[in-house]
Write an enzyme that holds these catalytic residues in place. Structure first.
Site, PDB file in Angstrom:
ATOM      1  CB  SER A 191     -20.832  11.870  44.078  1.00 23.07           C
ATOM      2  OG  SER A 191     -22.199  11.383  43.640  1.00 23.07           O
ATOM      3  CD  GLU A 312     -20.656  14.978  37.012  1.00 24.08           C
ATOM      4  OE1 GLU A 312     -20.772  13.921  37.279  1.00 24.08           O
ATOM      5  OE2 GLU A 312     -19.933  15.810  37.359  1.00 24.08           O
ATOM      6  CG  HIS A 406     -20.972  10.709  38.614  1.00 24.69           C
ATOM      7  ND1 HIS A 406     -21.050  11.983  39.200  1.00 24.69           N
ATOM      8  CD2 HIS A 406     -21.091  10.019  39.753  1.00 24.69           C
ATOM      9  CE1 HIS A 406     -21.512  12.110  40.303  1.00 24.69           C
ATOM     10  NE2 HIS A 406     -21.502  10.699  40.874  1.00 24.69           N
TER      11      HIS A 406
END
Length: 522
Positions: A191, A312, A406
């Protein structure tokens, strides 16, 4: 400073440290790589730490960078321990053999958290599993939020990224004493950590320091400077102070963090809005990192492993019931996604054709994820055929609605699926064989540059880590990639009141979406 004489000893450029042996692994925690960023050092680039005499104890995690806590909706899924103290520019080392002659591969981990949260003390990031498998693992704390990424007229940009660069240099200089090979450093991040790794990869100053890199759920990018300035200005307006580093340094830190959290409520990847991020600074980031890596000569010879999760967007929309809320908004949400992606009408039409059973939230989520993440990573892979490997994490969480969201993959990357912090996202019963496969791929890549499947080429091989045995798919997202390659984009929406202005109707739609979601979050 003193330490237990029975623990492992290593010498750093600034003094000796003594760690602990834990299940046969030598662990050193809380080693300072830069001076505490307080007083005159606040909002400034990092400086070397003061050398110390004797042996410094390195048995416990060091202080974490100042940050606001996660909201209640997100805290049920994500852990973020807070350790008080000023000496937050520290790192941790796990090594199977703290011997200068070992020359083991090194994995340097940069945590995620939108550059506003996270730390190296999250239990999911325990590096002992990498050390168990012959890789020296290093994890880093760096400045966050306005202190790490605020843009001010009286302070240099990107101090948080400069912290990471200082940590990379420290590792290159010092890791040999811990059994690592400074010529085999793999820079990894997830990320915001992957975005940071991409920026460092493109930086001229890091040439020769990085052998390999892993970018998980984050592309190389630089934010528009005005977008970052808007966060600072909104904070300044709420605090009733000038938008300068000097004025911000005088504000009580707890008040500063609570104001930052309030201003940043709508800066998720789906909603857009002002956010903290890396900016082009003419120095460490002389140009857009993705452009430098795709079109320039940045990071020659560096091998890449890049991946994403299938869903995600679900971590951004499931907490607080936002997934159902976006579904109810329907056309307004789709118009907001078009504005977010600067896309013409053919893009959402194409997604509906490719995913006929998907609701608005899934279309919006996949559309934004492809635009911000998958397509940039494929562009980077296209520019480096034979030197890049791609994968998708597709195993769905055992918790309702999260899917392969995610950050779910991190417990598998670190083979830490049995710790409670991993179960907050995965639920009970995460398959150990998938942990073995995912973790093993990262170990092989850090060791040899080959994670276990063919490198990117014209057939577009993508390794799928999902239910059952991992397999390689070929061109699984070519249709979406073609959509973005051929689509018409609209101009950036102007802040004009005239609805006839190009993109203004989309701008109005996304503003309505943000107001609606803001009300929902309250």
């Amino acid at each position: 400073m003193t330490a237990d004489r029975t623990g492992p000893l290593a010498r750093t450029p600034h003094g000796a440290v003594r760690g602990r042996y834990e299940k046969g692994i030598a662990v050193f925690r809380g080693i300072p790589y830069a001076a505490p960023p307080v007083g005159p050092r606040r909002f400034r680039p990092p400086e070397p730490p003061e050398p110390w005499d004797g042996v410094r104890d390195a048995g416990a995690f060091g202080p974490t960078a100042p940050k606001p806590p996660y909201s209640e909706a997100f805290a049920q899924y994500l852990s973020d321990p807070e350790i008080p103290g000023d000496d937050c520019l520290n790192l941790n080392v796990w090594t199977p053999e703290p011997d200068p002659g070992a020359r083991l591969p090194v994995l340097l981990w940069l945590h995620g958290g939108a550059l506003t949260r996270g730390s190296s003390a999250v239990a999911v990031y325990d590096g002992s599993t990498f050390a168990r498998d012959g890789v020296v693992c290093v994890s880093v704390n760096y400045r966050l939020g306005v202190e790490g990424y605020g843009l001010f007229p009286d302070a240099p940009p990107n101090p948080g990224l400069r912290d990471q660069f200082a940590a990379l240099r420290w590792v290159h200089e010092a890791i040999g004493a811990f059994g690592g090979d400074p010529e085999r450093i793999t820079l990894c991040g997830q990320s915001a950590g992957a975005i940071s790794a991409g920026a460092l990869l493109a930086a001229p100053q890091t040439r020769g320091l990085i052998r390999r890199a892993v970018l998980q759920s984050g592309p190389p990018e630089a934010l528009d400077r005005d977008k970052v300035r808007r966060v600072v200005r909104r904070m300044a307006a709420r605090l009733k102070i000038p938008a300068t580093a000097e004025a911000f340094a005088a504000v009580d830190r707890d008040l500063l963090l609570s104001t930052q959290a309030e201003v940043g409520r709508l800066s998720s990847p789906v909603l857009g809005g002002p956010a903290f991020g890396i900016v082009v600074d003419g120095d460490l980031v002389p140009r857009d990192p993705l452009t430098a890596l795709v079109d320039g000569d940045a990071a020659p010879g560096v091998e890449l492993l890049m991946g994403w999760t299938r869903d995600e967007y679900r971590l951004w929309l499931v907490p607080g019931g936002l997934l159902e809320h976006v579904d109810r908004l329907g056309p307004v949400a789709l118009a907001g996604a078009m504005a977010r992606c600067r896309a013409g009408h053919e893009v959402p039409r194409g997604y509906r054709a490719l995913h006929p059973d998907a609701g608005p939230a899934e279309i919006v989520g996949q559309m934004v994820t492809d635009h911000l993440l998958r397509v940039p990573l494929q562009r980077l892979a296209d520019a480096r055929p034979g030197a890049a490997h791609l994968y998708e994490f597709a195993w769905p969480s055992n918790l309702p609605a999260l899917g392969a969201c995610h950050a779910l993959e991190l417990g598998f990357v670190f083979d830490s699926g049995d710790v409670p912090e991993s179960k907050k996202l995965a639920g009970e019963g995460a398959p150990q064989e998938l942990c073995d496969a995912m973790h093993g791929a990262w170990v092989r890549f850090a060791t040899t540059g080959d994670p276990g499947w063919e490198a990117w080429d014209a057939s577009h091989p993508v390794r799928i880590f999902g239910d059952g045995i991992p397999y390689t798919a070929y061109g699984p997202r070519d249709a979406e990639f073609t959509l973005w390659s051929t689509a018409t984009t609209v101009p950036e929406p102007a802040p004009a009141a005239d609805i006839r202005a190009p993109g203004a109707e989309l701008a109005a739609a996304v503003r309505r979406l943000r107001r609606s979601v803001a009300a929902r979050r309250r």
